[in-house]
Design an enzyme around this catalytic site. Structure first.
Site, PDB file in Angstrom:
ATOM      1  N   TRP A 152       0.861  -1.186   0.000  1.00  0.00           N
ATOM      2  CA  TRP A 152       0.000   0.000   0.000  1.00  0.00           C
ATOM      3  C   TRP A 152       0.898   1.237   0.000  1.00  0.00           C
ATOM      4  CZ3 TRP A 152      -2.045   2.756   4.810  1.00  0.00           C
ATOM      5  CH2 TRP A 152      -2.984   3.734   4.451  1.00  0.00           C
ATOM      6  N   ASP A 232      -1.156  -6.295   8.953  1.00  0.00           N
ATOM      7  CA  ASP A 232      -2.030  -5.179   8.620  1.00  0.00           C
ATOM      8  C   ASP A 232      -3.296  -5.794   8.029  1.00  0.00           C
ATOM      9  OD1 ASP A 232      -3.360  -2.992   7.687  1.00  0.00           O
ATOM     10  OD2 ASP A 232      -1.740  -2.238   6.417  1.00  0.00           O
ATOM     11  N   LYS A 268     -13.131  -0.273   5.295  1.00  0.00           N
ATOM     12  CA  LYS A 268     -13.716  -0.941   4.120  1.00  0.00           C
ATOM     13  C   LYS A 268     -14.829  -1.905   4.507  1.00  0.00           C
ATOM     14  CE  LYS A 268      -9.872   0.746   2.465  1.00  0.00           C
ATOM     15  NZ  LYS A 268      -9.420   1.525   1.365  1.00  0.00           N
TER      16      LYS A 268
HETATM   17  C1  LIG Z   1      -3.331  -2.318   3.306  1.00  0.00           C
HETATM   18  C2  LIG Z   1      -3.971  -1.148   3.961  1.00  0.00           C
HETATM   19  N1  LIG Z   1      -3.661  -0.855   5.220  1.00  0.00           N
HETATM   20  C3  LIG Z   1      -4.198   0.186   5.862  1.00  0.00           C
HETATM   21  C4  LIG Z   1      -5.094   1.006   5.236  1.00  0.00           C
HETATM   22  C5  LIG Z   1      -5.611   2.145   6.061  1.00  0.00           C
HETATM   23  O1  LIG Z   1      -6.862   2.592   5.867  1.00  0.00           O
HETATM   24  P1  LIG Z   1      -7.601   3.471   6.958  1.00  0.00           P
HETATM   25  O2  LIG Z   1      -6.622   4.399   7.541  1.00  0.00           O
HETATM   26  O3  LIG Z   1      -8.700   4.115   6.214  1.00  0.00           O
HETATM   27  O4  LIG Z   1      -8.113   2.505   7.968  1.00  0.00           O
HETATM   28  C6  LIG Z   1      -5.447   0.765   3.903  1.00  0.00           C
HETATM   29  C7  LIG Z   1      -6.360   1.639   3.162  1.00  0.00           C
HETATM   30  O5  LIG Z   1      -6.477   1.641   1.967  1.00  0.00           O
HETATM   31  C8  LIG Z   1      -4.879  -0.351   3.258  1.00  0.00           C
HETATM   32  O6  LIG Z   1      -5.191  -0.669   2.009  1.00  0.00           O
END
Ligand SMILES: Cc1ncc(COP(=O)(O)O)c(C=O)c1O
Length: 419
Positions: A152, A232, A268
């Site tokens: 990411w 993660d 999500k």
């Molecule tokens: C792999 C991964 N980790 C963490 C996140 C963090 O998202 P958020 O801060 O919206 O919870 C995302 C968001 O796209 C992600 O794809």
């Protein structure tokens, strides 16, 4: 003296001719726009009626509209009905939310969870949890972290800003659009002991996950090399449609006896993007060790943002504390994931139907929100300039933005730029 300073500041501001401070910020250059947010800005300013945003990783319904899960609306109404106050949560957030969150990830019947070896804190969604972990690791773990290549896009800046050296291990076989398990195992076995970040499910951006046999091999190599595991988990329930199945990698590592950490995001799967709901937890060597780590995480949190927001966490707690609501959540999350799976097969079959001779099988073999399409930056630029389709330059297409209404346009445009 103070009033004199204020007076002269006023004078200077009114004249507006020179900076009051010797430390001028006048030479600050404009920063580049964020790759994904910048894409949304470009999409918003396009006037093309058929424009498509497949850049941002946020779910859309089949008419391309943002979606609030019905169960979230029900739980939110219940939370509001309770008339709770708006006092600060503690530094670690809402305890009931954290408890439910740990059950969601580790399993309600997990013996390790029952033993008290797992403890956590509420975080500012996944991003906030990653950042707090980065700071904690720098203080107590080591100087570096190993990320998959690719990962990411925000991982590298998050950990660099935490003061860590970021290195990568091979993850994706770019030539054949599949997991490079041999490269991954080799790199992990050769690296000196460090923190290894693993995507628990629906790897972003590739949509390629290890199967359970491969996860076991990864677990063995991590143990042998003496690494520390950091999961993660941003797509639990969203990947396969089954939240239990999507947590299988995490649960296997716990079974295999790893001391490890996990960050969960509710952006999500619950569609709570802007509410910023997340959880960071650790499996310690024993309950005291887990409690000590949490006490240090709180020390990292306090000077960052003091304490997390309460509203979204109350919604998740409400859903996961009520068997009927939890079942509704699981059903609705499955519906989102099924729509995405359907769009994958529609995109692939439409491309094939148009006579494209390229191999598009990876569109349906990948899982989760994204399709790592294999389009190169020039092809992505053409999609945007000639066809008003906006995606990131690494060719990552958010399947959540594909609908029955736009799949023809997306397919024919991809076919055109890949001929
Ligand atoms: C792999 C991964 N980790 C963490 C996140 C963090 O998202 P958020 O801060 O919206 O919870 C995302 C968001 O796209 C992600 O794809």
């Amino acid at each position: 003296m103070l009033s004199q300073t204020i007076q002269s500041a006023r004078t200077v501001t009114i004249r507006g001719t020179r900076s009051l401070s010797a430390l001028s910020l006048g030479s600050v250059p404009a920063g580049p726009p964020d790759a994904i947010i910048g894409l949304t800005d470009a999409y918003n300013s396009s006037t093309a009626p058929h424009k498509v945003n497949v850049g941002v990783g946020a779910y859309r319904d089949d008419s391309g509209k943002p979606y609030v899960l019905p169960v979230v609306k029900v739980a939110e109404a219940r939370v509001i009905e309770k008339g709770l106050n708006k006092e600060y949560a503690g530094i670690a957030g809402i305890a009931g939310f954290v408890d439910r969150s740990l059950e969601f990830a580790y399993g309600k019947n997990s013996d390790t969870l029952k033993s008290g070896r797992v403890k956590g804190v509420q975080t500012l969604s996944g991003t906030g949890g990653l950042r707090i972990w980065g700071e904690f690791w720098k203080k107590f773990g080591g100087d570096g972290i190993l990320l998959p290549d690719p990962s990411w896009g925000n991982h590298t800046p998050i950990f660099k800003n935490s003061g860590l050296n970021v290195e990568t291990y091979r993850y994706f076989d770019y030539e054949n659009s599949k997991l490079n398990i041999d490269g991954m195992l080799e790199d992990l076995s050769k690296a000196s002991p460090t923190c290894v970040l693993l995507h628990a499910c629906a790897h972003n951006p590739t949509g390629c996950d290890p199967d359970m046999g491969q996860w076991k091999a990864v677990s063995d190599v991590i143990k042998e090399a003496g690494h520390y595991t950091f999961f993660d988990c941003a797509y639990q329930g969203f990947a396969s449609g089954d939240a239990e199945k999507d947590a299988a990698s995490i649960r296997m590592f716990v079974e295999e006896g790893h001391d490890m950490a996990l960050v969960q995001s509710y952006s999500k799967n619950f569609g709570l993007y802007g509410e910023r709901v997340g959880c960071l937890s650790v499996v310690g060597s024993d309950a005291d060790n887990a409690a000590n780590i949490v006490s240090q995480l709180k020390i990292c949190i306090r000077p960052n943002y003091s304490n997390p927001p309460v509203h979204g966490a109350r919604i998740v707690e409400e859903v996961l504390s009520d068997a009927a609501l939890e079942q509704d959540f699981r059903d609705q999350c499955k519906e989102m994931s099924e729509r995405i799976i359907l769009m994958r097969s529609l995109l692939r079959s439409t491309l094939e139907g148009l006579g494209s001779e390229k191999d598009w099988s990876h569109i349906t073999s990948q899982i989760g929100m994204f399709c790592y399409s294999g389009l190169n930056p020039e092809q992505v630029d053409r999609l945007r300039e000639e066809f008003d389709i906006f995606c990131t330059r690494d060719g990552r297409i958010s399947m959540a933005g594909v609908t029955q209404g736009n799949v023809e346009h997306i397919s024919s445009s991809i076919h055109e730029v890949t001929k």
